[in-house]
Design an enzyme around this catalytic site. Structure first.
Site, PDB file in Angstrom:
ATOM      1  CE  LYS A   1      46.636  60.068  37.875  1.00 32.45           C
ATOM      2  NZ  LYS A   1      46.239  58.589  37.953  1.00 32.45           N
TER       3      LYS A   1
ATOM      4  N   GLY B   1      42.148  47.525  54.769  1.00 34.99           N
ATOM      5  CA  GLY B   1      41.243  48.298  53.751  1.00 34.99           C
ATOM      6  C   GLY B   1      40.257  47.589  52.929  1.00 34.99           C
ATOM      7  CB  VAL B   2      37.316  45.312  53.472  1.00 36.10           C
ATOM      8  CG1 VAL B   2      38.597  44.292  53.447  1.00 36.10           C
ATOM      9  CG2 VAL B   2      37.123  45.852  54.922  1.00 36.10           C
ATOM     10  N   GLY B   3      37.695  48.629  51.195  1.00 38.82           N
ATOM     11  CA  GLY B   3      36.760  49.567  50.649  1.00 38.82           C
ATOM     12  C   GLY B   3      36.504  48.619  49.289  1.00 38.82           C
ATOM     13  CG  ASN B   4      34.958  50.881  45.663  1.00 39.48           C
ATOM     14  OD1 ASN B   4      33.959  50.851  46.087  1.00 39.48           O
ATOM     15  ND2 ASN B   4      35.546  52.296  45.622  1.00 39.48           N
ATOM     16  CB  VAL B   5      40.241  47.284  45.511  1.00 40.28           C
ATOM     17  CG1 VAL B   5      41.144  46.050  44.940  1.00 40.28           C
ATOM     18  CG2 VAL B   5      40.308  48.223  44.594  1.00 40.28           C
ATOM     19  N   GLY B   6      39.234  46.145  48.066  1.00 41.47           N
ATOM     20  CA  GLY B   6      39.476  45.029  49.352  1.00 41.47           C
ATOM     21  C   GLY B   6      38.271  44.025  49.450  1.00 41.47           C
ATOM     22  CE1 TYR B   7      31.530  42.878  49.953  1.00 41.50           C
ATOM     23  CE2 TYR B   7      31.424  43.384  47.872  1.00 41.50           C
ATOM     24  CZ  TYR B   7      30.790  42.883  49.089  1.00 41.50           C
ATOM     25  OH  TYR B   7      29.721  42.090  48.944  1.00 41.50           O
TER      26      TYR B   7
HETATM   27  P1  NAD Z   1      38.531  52.805  48.856  1.00 36.79           P
HETATM   28  O1  NAD Z   1      38.435  54.031  49.201  1.00 36.79           O
HETATM   29  O2  NAD Z   1      37.016  52.170  48.142  1.00 36.79           O
HETATM   30  O3  NAD Z   1      39.037  51.560  49.976  1.00 36.79           O
HETATM   31  C1  NAD Z   1      40.011  52.147  50.460  1.00 36.79           C
HETATM   32  C2  NAD Z   1      39.677  51.707  52.099  1.00 36.79           C
HETATM   33  O4  NAD Z   1      40.754  51.682  52.913  1.00 36.79           O
HETATM   34  C3  NAD Z   1      38.445  52.343  52.610  1.00 36.79           C
HETATM   35  O5  NAD Z   1      37.464  51.416  52.965  1.00 36.79           O
HETATM   36  C4  NAD Z   1      39.111  52.941  53.663  1.00 36.79           C
HETATM   37  O6  NAD Z   1      37.938  53.408  54.831  1.00 36.79           O
HETATM   38  C5  NAD Z   1      40.032  52.062  54.168  1.00 36.79           C
HETATM   39  N1  NAD Z   1      41.281  52.728  54.823  1.00 36.79           N
HETATM   40  C6  NAD Z   1      41.705  53.786  54.650  1.00 36.79           C
HETATM   41  N2  NAD Z   1      42.613  54.212  55.654  1.00 36.79           N
HETATM   42  C7  NAD Z   1      42.933  53.195  56.305  1.00 36.79           C
HETATM   43  C8  NAD Z   1      43.731  52.801  57.339  1.00 36.79           C
HETATM   44  N3  NAD Z   1      44.595  53.493  57.782  1.00 36.79           N
HETATM   45  N4  NAD Z   1      43.599  51.567  57.945  1.00 36.79           N
HETATM   46  C9  NAD Z   1      42.637  50.553  57.428  1.00 36.79           C
HETATM   47  N5  NAD Z   1      41.809  50.850  56.263  1.00 36.79           N
HETATM   48  C10 NAD Z   1      42.002  52.089  55.906  1.00 36.79           C
HETATM   49  O7  NAD Z   1      39.746  52.525  47.374  1.00 36.79           O
HETATM   50  P2  NAD Z   1      40.065  51.302  46.405  1.00 36.79           P
HETATM   51  O8  NAD Z   1      39.162  51.680  45.243  1.00 36.79           O
HETATM   52  O9  NAD Z   1      39.160  50.203  47.083  1.00 36.79           O
HETATM   53  O10 NAD Z   1      41.376  51.361  46.378  1.00 36.79           O
HETATM   54  C11 NAD Z   1      42.321  50.882  47.125  1.00 36.79           C
HETATM   55  C12 NAD Z   1      43.655  51.141  46.905  1.00 36.79           C
HETATM   56  O11 NAD Z   1      43.954  50.476  45.645  1.00 36.79           O
HETATM   57  C13 NAD Z   1      44.330  52.537  46.656  1.00 36.79           C
HETATM   58  O12 NAD Z   1      45.551  52.804  47.065  1.00 36.79           O
HETATM   59  C14 NAD Z   1      43.877  52.833  45.173  1.00 36.79           C
HETATM   60  O13 NAD Z   1      44.959  53.674  44.960  1.00 36.79           O
HETATM   61  C15 NAD Z   1      44.553  51.494  44.706  1.00 36.79           C
HETATM   62  N6  NAD Z   1      44.093  50.903  43.333  1.00 36.79           N
HETATM   63  C16 NAD Z   1      42.579  50.985  43.337  1.00 36.79           C
HETATM   64  C17 NAD Z   1      42.169  50.831  41.745  1.00 36.79           C
HETATM   65  C18 NAD Z   1      40.765  50.677  41.561  1.00 36.79           C
HETATM   66  O14 NAD Z   1      40.284  50.130  40.509  1.00 36.79           O
HETATM   67  N7  NAD Z   1      39.623  51.346  42.528  1.00 36.79           N
HETATM   68  C19 NAD Z   1      43.189  50.654  41.001  1.00 36.79           C
HETATM   69  C20 NAD Z   1      44.680  50.504  41.159  1.00 36.79           C
HETATM   70  C21 NAD Z   1      44.738  50.918  42.472  1.00 36.79           C
END
Ligand code: NAD
Length: 344
Positions: A80, A180-186
């Site tokens: 890292k 959390g329905v950001g990138n992964v959740g969506y």
């Molecule tokens: P992201 O920022 O796109 O999505 C996170 C979502 O969570 C956002 O929509 C945000 O508004 C929401 N959020 C934040 N605080 C909140 C709360 N208190 N209650 C409800 N929702 C809340 O991130 P991501 O890329 O979707 O990643 C999500 C998680 O998965 C993170 O913990 C990340 O470290 C982990 N992760 C992601 C990846 C990847 O490929 N993107 C890989 C491994 C792990």
């Protein structure tokens, strides 16, 4: 600041402190283990309060990458990089190039990728000075974004957990609460909807919630209500440490399977979940889809091969669940042991 006797040191092979006077770069590159291959791990930029905090993060996160890559069966070790600074104010192309030069000097022992505070565009700039950068593949299915692969791996892992705990081969009628329905959740919501699951979602951004309500017919709930919902599966996809003293007593789901990193506030909470007979799916195993995809992008593998590899997350989890049941020990402990068998 101590390094060798640091609580998180855990036999790191190398820790490089990188400073460039001209650009003001202050960065730490931690290489935990290269037994299986080069140490791949993201580059985080964060306004750390002090150097100790930055070192702590670098050591902890690089160790985590060793475990993640080992259990994902990748020919990679764990590393890292952390840059001390505010990504909104202090990030310049010159600073990123200076880091690229330091990475190049490590001659492939460390390979970088995007992380909090850095983007695919930043990786391209770093890549002007080093060949050891990943997640920048042009013209690939995901354009370098690992989230769709992470979501697919989470979906596969969630199915394995439902099968183990609820004895169900499919997800039709299974109720899933996604935090959390950001990138992964969506993307996860899309897979779950296609598989017939019933979705409940929360997010602190209203437009993220609306997207899954409109596209996948999910039911929106308030963020503070998500833990106590009467559902089968709780899928944390927002932030870490959400499995803690406050939330555990609220849970009614019998499976926890989501992509968020570092979900357990402490290992003790993993033990408590085991006692409560809630099946906890170790986060770094279920969310390895992104690193698997990055590896295939880097080695010019096909998207189909990458997705097949991502699907193996289900088999790894099934092995962890079976060992956990047979030995009556918590899943996070079994996962660590299995990883250590593979890199030590
Ligand atoms: P992201 O920022 O796109 O999505 C996170 C979502 O969570 C956002 O929509 C945000 O508004 C929401 N959020 C934040 N605080 C909140 C709360 N208190 N209650 C409800 N929702 C809340 O991130 P991501 O890329 O979707 O990643 C999500 C998680 O998965 C993170 O913990 C990340 O470290 C982990 N992760 C992601 C990846 C990847 O490929 N993107 C890989 C491994 C792990």
């Amino acid at each position: 600041m101590s390094v060798f006797s640091h609580l998180e040191f855990d036999h790191h092979e190398q820790v490089a402190f990188c400073h460039d006077k001209k650009t003001g770069l202050k960065a730490i590159i931690a290489v935990h283990n290269t037994y299986r291959g080069p140490a791949l791990g993201g580059c985080r930029m964060w306004p750390y309060a002090d150097e100790d905090e930055a070192l702590n993060d670098a050591l902890r996160l690089s160790r985590g990458m060793t475990y993640k890559s080992a259990l994902a069966n990748l020919p990679l070790g764990g590393g890292k990089a952390v840059i001390i600074g505010n990504p909104r104010q202090d990030k310049t192309p010159e600073l990123l190039r200076a880091l690229g030069e330091f990475i190049q000097k490590l001659a492939g022992r460390y390979v970088t990728a995007e992380d909090s505070g850095t983007s695919v565009a930043d990786m391209k700039i770093i890549g002007e000075c080093t060949e050891y950068v990943s997640g920048v593949a042009e013209g690939t299915e995901s354009g370098g974004d690992p989230s769709p692969a992470t979501a697919y791996g989470t979906f596969v892992g969630l199915k394995a957990a439902v099968k183990h705990r609820l004895g169900k081969d499919d997800l039709s009628g299974i109720k899933v609460a996604i935090q959390g329905v950001g990138n992964v959740g969506y993307h996860l919501a899309g897979h779950l909807k296609s598989a017939g699951a019933e979705l409940f979602v929360c997010d602190i951004h209203a437009e993220h919630v609306e997207r899954v309500v409109n596209e996948y017919g999910a039911t929106a709930v308030a963020p503070e209500e998500i833990y106590g919902l009467e559902v089968d599966v709780f899928a944390p996809c927002a932030m870490g440490a959400i499995l803690n003293d406050t939330t555990l007593p609220q849970l009614s789901a019998s499976v926890i399977a989501g992509a968020a990193n570092n979900q357990l506030a402490t290992p003790e909470h993993g033990e408590r979940l085991h006692e409560m007979e809630i099946l906890y799916t170790p986060d770094y195993v279920i969310n390895a889809g992104g690193i698997i995809d990055i590896h295939y992008q880097r080695s010019n593998g096909s998207h189909e091969d990458s997705m097949r590899h991502v699907e193996s997350i289900g088999e790894t989890l099934s092995e962890i669940f079976t060992r956990s049941s047979e030995q009556n020990r918590a899943t996070h402990v079994i996962a660590d042991e299995l990883a250590e068998e593979r890199f030590q």
